[in-house]
Scaffold this active site. Structure first.
Site, PDB file in Angstrom:
ATOM      1  N   GLU A   1       0.813  -1.222   0.000  1.00 62.58           N
ATOM      2  CA  GLU A   1       0.000   0.000   0.000  1.00 62.58           C
ATOM      3  C   GLU A   1       0.844   1.267   0.000  1.00 62.58           C
ATOM      4  OE1 GLU A   1      -3.152  -0.310   2.949  1.00 62.58           O
ATOM      5  OE2 GLU A   1      -3.312  -2.455   2.560  1.00 62.58           O
TER       6      GLU A   1
ATOM      7  N   GLU B   1       3.353  -7.665   9.495  1.00 67.14           N
ATOM      8  CA  GLU B   1       2.000  -7.105   9.606  1.00 67.14           C
ATOM      9  C   GLU B   1       1.162  -7.914  10.602  1.00 67.14           C
ATOM     10  OE1 GLU B   1      -0.140  -7.118   5.910  1.00 67.14           O
ATOM     11  OE2 GLU B   1      -1.649  -5.735   6.670  1.00 67.14           O
TER      12      GLU B   1
END
Ligand code: BGC
Length: 919
Positions: free
Chosen positions: A488, A794
């Site tokens: 992202e 993550e």
């Protein structure tokens, strides 16, 4: 004869920058450090002189009785733009009558006003609009034509200028719609990469300034640029969508030349420029990658004598967006790491391993026949079998470069120019010879921040954890503070907030974050809403407006939008920067006011009615009626087999997390308003916080217990002081019970993780905090370390205990927030007053560690601790920078020296354990 002063002044900084050539403010603040071999040195007075270039005095403060030495404001009016200044400082310390020697520094202000240059737009095909329009589409990917069929080559631009003489000083200022690299007479104008960086280009455009004095000569000179899609027109953010700010690349530059006799010439981009799309780079996109065909290299294209025949004219265009000086450190190649080995995987492929997950790109040396094309694909992990894995899925997230050889017999070296990737491994296909590690270098790209910390203990796994965090910081302080440098690369406000105390520990992030906060303020919604991503990509905003992004309509969120309050507060505390509070205060107030208004929205489950009047009153105070991300990624709420489970934490915790952060923001604002002298507002915030607290406890807490059995809720409630005093023990007990029931493992999401260990230590249960910090079964920090992590992942189970490797980010700094705890609670370095003017040293003598050696380069100088425990005895060495004091605070049960507060210098303390530890 007065004694000579015992101090020298060093580390002179103008707005925390060393000799900047385009300072972004016209009212710079000055900092200096006192260095002395004497102990207990305190500044009593200072004198600062500021002069313009001719030496004329602009200000002489005279002797000012003040101990201030960090970000000192001496200017009462704006300085002239685009000018060089010198400043000098001397100080008096203690009861010394003689001043220190003068110390000198220089800086130049940026250009703030009008430019003489024109915006130019070369002939070009507009950028093809592609990429996803919703989350679902972004993840699923799609069938797009090959990059070579839809991406266009970067534009090369040349312009001749004629200098009347040899310059004494030359400053090239440039910005673009797109990203650029600049060359002057065939040589790079600077070491900057991907200038002018990323921001909300619809609001303002940042200008970089380059010192090119040494590249110019009398007579004809050539200024050249290459212009690529970058963030402006290339694929960006969650959707990987192109042309979000525009589909045409443009450039503006201005060159100010000064001659020894003081005369000046100013040049700028104009219609005399020529451009070409026929260079070696066939396309370059930040996400997709770059294709370089070395057969097309035209040597000397950026030199004066090159034949421009066939190059196209450019047109001038009107761009109204304000130009602003770039704030802070540009993106550069901050490290180069040689490849560790080349793996031949079970699938028979050649994969280069750099031994470290980084953000950047590969530089490669190769020899082979002209026309051979090598493909380089980038991934952060290998799969369970040891094969290459593309761990980033989604539309336009290719991370794939191609190089076509020119065929030089002596070999050729290449590094892409306008792309970057998140990777540790690089799969090489099409290589004409044996793939050898010595031919590959990992080039690390990041904003060139000053790193400020060191942390080393006798526990190799903890040391690795600290290093992993530092690497995730490097990988994500890239243009803007990002969630991850591959999938992202977005300025998620929550991630930035969560990580900020750690970021401020490991690097001087003041300018970088001020830049991003400027952007955040530009992106604010008219109603005071703080976006969840900054810069907020227009495609996402369009999706919000149409109600169709797939983010469940979450436009602002608890713990994300609060970045506007939390981040400036951290910067103030760690760096003593009061101005960052001032600049952001109106936005902070607008944000909490929006929450107050929106508190009228009831949670959906209560909208059917049936609330008592009292309940209705309480509920109308609580900001809990709009969906937010809650305690995002809470491990126990996630089910790998069911992707929709990602929304379980928001649904189960969002209603509580909303008002908890609402109170936290108000609490911080009370302090901030007081620092700024806004006492009436401070009282108002305090009152609001108190009534929300009371309402929250009445609505959601039952003798210190929540209905939901999730650790994160207890952590936040305790950390933000939402549990009534008489119930705190019960709430702490419940939290510890949940930890125990989970096998002494954490079960906290994004928002609560930063507070988990502190809450336990503050409750007198450091033992439980240590168990969690040293836990190595999943989910835990050391589990990742044991699995060979070189950055922070993550999700805790990105590599699951059964070895399954997840398709997700392996470089996400949020959970790396523990690093701040390693410094504060294990090394024991805490800021007790803004900027570490006073520090508290709280060594973790009861932790499993026997030794920690750590330091922080504070604004006053290096604060260091080196402690060593041997059984029930510990030796603590402290080095305290001049003009500060430090207080030693031993853990409960330890006794130490009578004198605990010391001034600057090196100190050694001995402490002994008087009470054996229990639990
Ligand atoms: C990002 C995050 C971000 C989150 C918001 C993710 O896709 O990678 O780190 O904060 O979405 O919920």
């Amino acid at each position: 004869m007065p004694r000579p002063s015992p101090v020298v002044l060093q580390h002179l900084r103008t707005e925390n920058a060393c000799a900047p050539i385009a300072l972004w403010t016209r009212r710079p603040r000055f900092s200096w450090q006192l260095v002395s071999s004497a102990k207990d040195v305190h500044q009593r007075a200072y004198q600062v002189l500021v002069r313009d270039r001719s030496g004329a005095l602009i200000i002489d403060t005279g002797r000012v009785e003040s101990s201030e030495s960090v970000l000192v404001e001496v200017l009462s009016h704006d300085l002239a733009e685009a000018q060089e200044f010198g400043w000098q400082v001397r100080v008096w310390v203690g009861d010394d009558t003689s001043a220190s020697e003068w110390a000198h520094a220089r800086f130049e202000t940026a250009l703030f006003g009008e430019w003489d240059a024109h915006w130019i737009e070369p002939e070009q095909e507009p950028v093809v609009v592609d990429g996803a329009t919703s989350i679902l589409e972004a993840i699923r990917g799609g069938d797009l034509p090959a990059p070579g069929e839809r991406l266009h080559p970067p534009l090369r631009i040349r312009q001749r200028i004629e200098l009347t003489g040899q310059p004494a000083r030359a400053r090239l200022r440039a910005t673009a719609h797109g990203v650029y690299s600049a060359e002057v007479n065939g040589r790079p104008a600077s070491q900057d990469v991907l200038a002018p960086g990323y921001q909300s280009y619809q609001h303002s455009l940042a200008v970089h300034t380059h010192d090119i004095t040494d590249l110019l000569g009398a007579g004809p000179n050539l200024v050249a640029f290459t212009l690529a899609d970058g963030w402006y027109a290339g694929r960006i953010s969650i959707f990987g969508r192109s042309a979000q700010y525009g589909d045409r690349l443009r450039l503006a530059w201005q060159l100010e030349v000064e001659y020894p006799d003081g005369s000046r010439q100013v040049f700028g981009s104009d219609r005399t420029a020529r451009s070409s799309t026929q260079g070696p780079i066939r396309y370059s996109d930040l996400f997709i990658g770059e294709h370089h065909d070395a057969r097309r290299i035209e040597n000397g294209w950026s030199r004066i004598d090159f034949d421009e025949t066939g190059w196209s004219p450019v047109r001038t265009v009107d761009v109204q967006t304000p130009l602003v000086p770039f704030i802070g450190e540009p993106i550069r190649r901050v490290r180069q790491i040689p490849a560790v080995e080349v793996i031949t995987t079970p699938a028979g492929e050649s994969v280069v391993d750099f031994g470290q997950v980084i953000a950047g790109r590969v530089r490669m040396r190769v020899t082979g026949a002209a026309g051979t094309t090598i493909t380089l694909e980038h991934g952060e992990v290998l799969d369970a079998d040891g094969n290459y894995l593309n761990n980033i899925s989604g539309m336009n997230k290719d991370q794939c470069d191609q190089y076509t050889l020119a065929g030089h017999p002596a070999g050729e070296t290449w590094e892409p120019e306008f792309t970057l990737h998140g990777f540790r491994y690089c799969r090489i296909t099409g290589h004409p010879g044996p793939v050898l590690a010595e031919d590959f270098v990992g080039v690390v790209l990041a904003n060139d921040l000053t790193e400020t910390s060191g942390w080393h203990s006798d526990d190799a796994r903890m040391n690795r954890l600290h290093q992993n965090v530092v690497w995730s910081q490097r990988g994500n302080f890239l243009a803007v503070p990002t969630d991850c440098p591959q999938r992202e690369r977005a300025g998620w406000t929550g991630d930035a907030q969560i990580f900020m105390p750690t970021a401020a520990t490991n690097a001087d992030v003041t300018a970088f974050m001020s830049r991003w906060l400027t952007n955040l303020r530009e992106d604010l919604r008219p109603d005071g809403g703080v976006p969840i991503i900054v810069p907020l990509p227009p495609a996402l905003q369009a999706g919000f407006d149409a109600g169709a992004t797939g983010l469940d309509g979450i436009e602002v969120a608890a713990g994300w939008s609060d970045a506007i309050v939390i981040i400036p507060h951290v910067l103030y505390r760690r760096f003593g920067d009061r101005r960052v509070l001032q600049e952001n205060y109106p936005a902070m107030v607008a944000w909490v006011d929006k929450q107050r208004r929106d508190a009228a929205i009831l949670p959906e489950r209560l909208r059917a009615g049936g609330l008592s009047q009292e309940q209705e009153r309480r509920q109308s105070l609580l900001w809990n009626g709009v969906l937010n991300f809650g305690d995002w990624l809470t491990p126990s709420t996630m089910d790998a087999a069911d992707p929709s489970s990602i929304m379980a934490a928001p649904l189960r915790t969002g209603e509580l997390v909303g008002p908890m952060f609402q109170v936290h923001a108000l609490d911080l604002l009370v302090g901030i308003a007081r620092v700024l002298g806004e006492h009436t507002e401070a009282d108002d915030f305090a009152e609001r916080a108190a009534s929300i607290r009371a309402a929250f406890a009445a609505e959601y807490l039952d003798r210190g217990h929540f209905e939901e059995s999730l650790q994160g809720l207890y952590v936040l409630a305790l950390a933000f002081d939402l549990v009534p005093e008489q119930d705190r023990a019960a709430a702490t007990g419940r939290l510890i019970q949940l930890v125990r029931e989970n096998g002494n493992r954490l079960d906290t999401g994004f928002l609560s993780v930063p507070y988990l260990l502190d809450v336990l230590v503050d409750a007198g249960r450091a033992d439980v905090a240590y168990q969690l910090a040293w836990q190595d079964r999943c989910p835990s920090w050391l589990y990742e370390v044991d699995r060979g992590a070189t950055t922070i992942w993550e999700a805790w189970d990105a590599i699951a205990p059964d070895g399954t490797v997840g398709v997700m980010s392996f470089n996400h700094y949020a959970f790396g927030c523990i690093d701040d705890w390693l410094f504060r609670r294990l090394a024991g370095l805490v800021e007790a007053e803004p900027g570490f003017r006073r520090s508290l040293v709280t060594p973790g003598l009861d932790s499993p560690l026997r030794r920690v050696e750590a330091h922080l380069d504070t604004p006053y100088g290096r604060l260091g601790v080196d402690w060593h425990r041997d059984g029930d005895r510990a030796r603590i060495q402290l080095s305290v920078p001049a003009n500060t004091t430090s207080e030693l605070a031993l853990p409960p049960g330890w006794t130490g020296p009578a004198q605990r507060v010391v001034g600057s210098g090196s100190w050694t303390f001995v402490a002994t354990r008087s009470v054996p530890t229990e639990h």
